[in-house]
Design a protein around this motif. Structure first.
Motif, short mmCIF file in Angstrom:
data_model
loop_
_atom_site.label_atom_id
_atom_site.label_comp_id
_atom_site.label_asym_id
_atom_site.label_seq_id
_atom_site.Cartn_x
_atom_site.Cartn_y
_atom_site.Cartn_z
N PHE A 15 -6.74 -5.04 15.18
CA PHE A 15 -5.63 -4.26 14.63
C PHE A 15 -6.17 -3.08 13.83
O PHE A 15 -5.66 -1.96 13.94
N VAL A 16 -7.21 -3.31 13.04
CA VAL A 16 -7.82 -2.25 12.25
C VAL A 16 -8.37 -1.16 13.15
O VAL A 16 -8.15 0.03 12.91
N ARG A 17 -9.06 -1.54 14.21
CA ARG A 17 -9.62 -0.53 15.13
C ARG A 17 -8.54 0.35 15.73
O ARG A 17 -8.73 1.54 15.93
N VAL A 18 -7.38 -0.22 16.01
CA VAL A 18 -6.32 0.53 16.68
C VAL A 18 -5.44 1.30 15.70
O VAL A 18 -5.10 2.46 15.95
N PHE A 19 -5.09 0.71 14.55
CA PHE A 19 -4.05 1.29 13.70
C PHE A 19 -4.52 1.83 12.35
O PHE A 19 -3.73 2.45 11.65
N ALA A 28 0.05 -0.02 6.87
CA ALA A 28 1.17 -0.92 7.10
C ALA A 28 0.85 -1.85 8.25
O ALA A 28 0.28 -1.43 9.25
N CYS A 29 1.19 -3.12 8.10
CA CYS A 29 0.99 -4.11 9.15
C CYS A 29 2.34 -4.36 9.84
O CYS A 29 3.36 -3.83 9.41
N PRO A 30 2.37 -5.18 10.88
CA PRO A 30 3.66 -5.45 11.54
C PRO A 30 4.69 -6.06 10.59
O PRO A 30 5.88 -5.78 10.71
#
Length: 49
Positions: A15-19, A28-30
């Motif tokens: 998730f970190v690599r993408v967002f 912000a997370c989902p």
């Protein structure tokens, strides 16, 4: 361990690599981004938009 900078929820390295932004910060997370969207809609409805 990576975490959302806004709410502190754990996020995966993927998730970190993408967002994440350029500095590697997850703003912000989902979980919290979904809530932010709800607040925006409520504000628009309150204004009659």
């Amino acid at each position: 361990m990576a975490a959302c900078d806004h709410c502190g929820t754990h996020v995966s390295e993927r998730f970190v690599r993408v967002f994440a932004d350029e500095s590697g910060t997850v703003r912000a997370c989902p979980n919290c981004s979904a809530n932010a969207g709800l607040v925006d809609v409520m504000r628009e409805r309150a204004r009659g938009v």
